[in-house]
Motif scaffolding. Structure first.
Motif, PDB file in Angstrom:
ATOM      1  N   GLY A 133      57.447  44.543  22.301  1.00 39.10           N
ATOM      2  CA  GLY A 133      58.310  43.527  22.865  1.00 39.10           C
ATOM      3  C   GLY A 133      57.627  42.656  23.890  1.00 39.10           C
ATOM      4  N   ASN A 134      56.576  43.183  24.558  1.00 35.82           N
ATOM      5  CA  ASN A 134      55.887  42.432  25.602  1.00 35.82           C
ATOM      6  C   ASN A 134      54.415  42.216  25.256  1.00 35.82           C
ATOM      7  OD1 ASN A 134      58.077  42.179  27.408  1.00 35.82           O
ATOM      8  ND2 ASN A 134      57.834  44.328  27.966  1.00 35.82           N
ATOM      9  N   ARG A 135      54.088  42.223  23.991  1.00 36.88           N
ATOM     10  CA  ARG A 135      52.686  42.101  23.600  1.00 36.88           C
ATOM     11  C   ARG A 135      52.135  40.753  24.056  1.00 36.88           C
ATOM     12  NH1 ARG A 135      51.713  43.610  17.622  1.00 36.88           N
ATOM     13  NH2 ARG A 135      52.291  45.624  18.559  1.00 36.88           N
ATOM     14  N   GLY A 136      51.018  40.812  24.781  1.00 37.30           N
ATOM     15  CA  GLY A 136      50.377  39.584  25.234  1.00 37.30           C
ATOM     16  C   GLY A 136      50.998  38.977  26.474  1.00 37.30           C
ATOM     17  N   LYS A 137      51.924  39.671  27.141  1.00 43.01           N
ATOM     18  CA  LYS A 137      52.594  39.125  28.317  1.00 43.01           C
ATOM     19  C   LYS A 137      51.987  39.718  29.583  1.00 43.01           C
ATOM     20  CE  LYS A 137      57.105  38.652  30.550  1.00 43.01           C
ATOM     21  NZ  LYS A 137      58.552  38.984  30.459  1.00 43.01           N
ATOM     22  N   TRP A 138      51.554  38.832  30.499  1.00 41.81           N
ATOM     23  CA  TRP A 138      51.004  39.271  31.765  1.00 41.81           C
ATOM     24  C   TRP A 138      52.119  39.369  32.804  1.00 41.81           C
ATOM     25  CZ3 TRP A 138      45.970  40.741  32.405  1.00 41.81           C
ATOM     26  CH2 TRP A 138      45.080  40.381  31.387  1.00 41.81           C
ATOM     27  N   THR A 139      52.162  40.476  33.529  1.00 40.89           N
ATOM     28  CA  THR A 139      53.174  40.663  34.567  1.00 40.89           C
ATOM     29  C   THR A 139      52.493  41.069  35.869  1.00 40.89           C
ATOM     30  OG1 THR A 139      53.495  42.993  33.949  1.00 40.89           O
ATOM     31  CG2 THR A 139      54.951  41.364  32.921  1.00 40.89           C
ATOM     32  N   ASN A 140      53.107  40.693  36.990  1.00 42.30           N
ATOM     33  CA  ASN A 140      52.549  41.026  38.295  1.00 42.30           C
ATOM     34  C   ASN A 140      52.519  42.537  38.501  1.00 42.30           C
ATOM     35  OD1 ASN A 140      52.338  38.311  38.781  1.00 42.30           O
ATOM     36  ND2 ASN A 140      54.067  38.213  40.205  1.00 42.30           N
ATOM     37  N   LEU A 141      51.416  43.007  39.044  1.00 43.67           N
ATOM     38  CA  LEU A 141      51.259  44.435  39.325  1.00 43.67           C
ATOM     39  C   LEU A 141      51.853  44.737  40.694  1.00 43.67           C
ATOM     40  CD1 LEU A 141      49.958  47.181  38.503  1.00 43.67           C
ATOM     41  CD2 LEU A 141      47.937  46.451  39.789  1.00 43.67           C
ATOM     42  N   PRO A 142      52.841  45.636  40.788  1.00 43.66           N
ATOM     43  CA  PRO A 142      53.400  45.988  42.110  1.00 43.66           C
ATOM     44  C   PRO A 142      52.311  46.582  43.005  1.00 43.66           C
ATOM     45  CG  PRO A 142      54.800  46.802  40.328  1.00 43.66           C
ATOM     46  CD  PRO A 142      53.521  46.348  39.690  1.00 43.66           C
ATOM     47  N   THR A 143      52.283  46.163  44.247  1.00 40.48           N
ATOM     48  CA  THR A 143      51.289  46.654  45.196  1.00 40.48           C
ATOM     49  C   THR A 143      51.990  47.197  46.429  1.00 40.48           C
ATOM     50  OG1 THR A 143      51.047  44.464  46.220  1.00 40.48           O
ATOM     51  CG2 THR A 143      49.567  45.011  44.399  1.00 40.48           C
ATOM     52  N   ALA A 144      51.232  47.930  47.247  1.00 41.05           N
ATOM     53  CA  ALA A 144      51.796  48.540  48.451  1.00 41.05           C
ATOM     54  C   ALA A 144      51.935  47.554  49.592  1.00 41.05           C
ATOM     55  CB  ALA A 144      50.918  49.714  48.896  1.00 41.05           C
ATOM     56  N   GLY A 145      51.525  46.334  49.386  1.00 42.26           N
ATOM     57  CA  GLY A 145      51.616  45.311  50.430  1.00 42.26           C
ATOM     58  C   GLY A 145      50.970  44.025  49.963  1.00 42.26           C
ATOM     59  N   ARG A 146      50.997  43.048  50.830  1.00 44.30           N
ATOM     60  CA  ARG A 146      50.408  41.745  50.514  1.00 44.30           C
ATOM     61  C   ARG A 146      48.893  41.850  50.475  1.00 44.30           C
ATOM     62  NH1 ARG A 146      52.652  36.178  53.062  1.00 44.30           N
ATOM     63  NH2 ARG A 146      51.189  34.709  52.093  1.00 44.30           N
ATOM     64  N   LEU A 147      48.273  41.272  49.453  1.00 39.25           N
ATOM     65  CA  LEU A 147      46.820  41.333  49.284  1.00 39.25           C
ATOM     66  C   LEU A 147      46.207  40.004  49.700  1.00 39.25           C
ATOM     67  CD1 LEU A 147      46.593  43.143  45.820  1.00 39.25           C
ATOM     68  CD2 LEU A 147      46.521  44.158  48.105  1.00 39.25           C
ATOM     69  N   GLU A 148      45.384  40.031  50.748  1.00 42.36           N
ATOM     70  CA  GLU A 148      44.705  38.839  51.243  1.00 42.36           C
ATOM     71  C   GLU A 148      43.282  39.193  51.631  1.00 42.36           C
ATOM     72  OE1 GLU A 148      46.899  37.238  54.500  1.00 42.36           O
ATOM     73  OE2 GLU A 148      48.285  36.111  53.218  1.00 42.36           O
ATOM     74  N   THR A 149      42.373  38.216  51.486  1.00 43.82           N
ATOM     75  CA  THR A 149      40.982  38.431  51.881  1.00 43.82           C
ATOM     76  C   THR A 149      40.877  38.476  53.402  1.00 43.82           C
ATOM     77  OG1 THR A 149      40.588  36.044  51.762  1.00 43.82           O
ATOM     78  CG2 THR A 149      40.054  37.344  49.809  1.00 43.82           C
ATOM     79  N   ASN A 150      39.862  39.203  53.882  1.00 43.97           N
ATOM     80  CA  ASN A 150      39.641  39.310  55.324  1.00 43.97           C
ATOM     81  C   ASN A 150      38.784  38.147  55.822  1.00 43.97           C
ATOM     82  OD1 ASN A 150      37.042  39.919  54.455  1.00 43.97           O
ATOM     83  ND2 ASN A 150      37.235  42.115  54.842  1.00 43.97           N
ATOM     84  N   ASP A 151      38.289  38.253  57.059  1.00 40.69           N
ATOM     85  CA  ASP A 151      37.495  37.167  57.647  1.00 40.69           C
ATOM     86  C   ASP A 151      36.194  36.925  56.899  1.00 40.69           C
ATOM     87  OD1 ASP A 151      39.438  36.815  59.537  1.00 40.69           O
ATOM     88  OD2 ASP A 151      38.420  37.987  61.093  1.00 40.69           O
ATOM     89  N   MET A 152      35.723  37.926  56.156  1.00 38.97           N
ATOM     90  CA  MET A 152      34.495  37.780  55.378  1.00 38.97           C
ATOM     91  C   MET A 152      34.785  37.335  53.948  1.00 38.97           C
ATOM     92  SD  MET A 152      32.230  38.422  57.593  1.00 38.97           S
ATOM     93  CE  MET A 152      30.804  38.480  56.517  1.00 38.97           C
TER      94      MET A 152
END
Length: 244
Positions: A168-187
């Motif tokens: 039913g969802n073949r080829g469909k990309w969905t957001n992966l649940p994460t434990a929090g917001r993912l952002e790059t650091n100062d580097m």
């Protein structure tokens, strides 16, 4: 000793009585006339749930794991949020305590930055003093984001997506649940864990740069590689709206 606080506001049109007794649910009663004493208030018992979150292989405690609670019925179906709103919390050195729970069934969901999420339905009060929650460690990838001049870009929002299985969802990309917001650091660096082997799509966004999406393969080879991305600065359009 248990403490009880009863407060009155002498607005005769809308008097309120609040009762707060340790070990019981807080209750507020509207339309109370202080002249009509004594007032009988029935309170519901409250309970606490203690848990321990740890790595399933090493048994090392997992800190900062996100713990969510949802009240469910005997069939595991969530009850209306308006009736049971329970704040989430994070583990400290593997341990967490959620107090102020009325008796009932709860779905406890636990997620970590490096481990696969788990969920378990628990009946409160429970006979266990501490409930164990073992988590399996997933794969990790390391990314670095720079601009065209090779300078690191901080606070790039990264959204991982997985390819859903099933006809039913073949080829469909969905957001992966994460434990929090993912952002790059100062580097301009970020580590993403709790991943399964296989295809992964990353969406990178920053308010000063053009958004990009890129696909990669998560597996043994990706463990020792740094995934590098370059963002192109976008143009800024300023204007003024005028009435005709």
């Amino acid at each position: 000793s248990r403490r009880r606080h009863t407060r009155y506001w002498r607005d005769w049109s809308s008097d309120v009585c609040s009762s707060d007794l340790e070990g019981y649910m807080f209750r507020r009663v509207n339309g109370v006339d202080p002249r009509e004493a004594p007032l009988t208030v029935l309170l519901e018992r409250s309970y606490e749930l203690k848990g321990f979150v740890f790595d399933a292989n090493t048994r090392e405690p997992i800190s900062r794991a996100l713990v969510r609670f949802d009240a469910v019925d005997e069939n595991g179906k969530e009850t209306p949020r308006s009736n049971r709103r329970i704040r989430s919390l994070r583990s400290r050195e593997g341990f967490f305590t959620r107090d102020g729970l009325p008796a009932g069934n709860y779905r406890v969901r636990i997620s970590s930055y490096e481990h696969f999420p788990v969920e378990q339905i628990i009946s409160v009060p429970t006979s266990l003093e501490v409930v164990d929650f073992p988590l399996e460690r997933g794969e990790q990838i390391f990314i670095q984001v720079t601009n065209a001049e090779g300078e690191p870009i901080r606070r790039v929002r990264v959204t991982p997506k997985i390819l859903q299985s099933g006809s039913g969802n073949r080829g469909k990309w969905t957001n992966l649940p994460t434990a929090g917001r993912l952002e790059t650091n100062d580097m301009g660096e970020l580590t993403i864990g709790a991943l399964e082997e296989g295809p992964l799509r990353l969406r990178l966004r920053h308010r000063d740069y053009l958004e990009i999406e890129s696909e990669l393969e998560v597996g043994v080879a990706s463990r020792s590689q740094v995934q590098r991305f370059t963002l192109v600065r976008g143009a800024v359009i300023r204007g003024r709206l005028l009435r005709p």
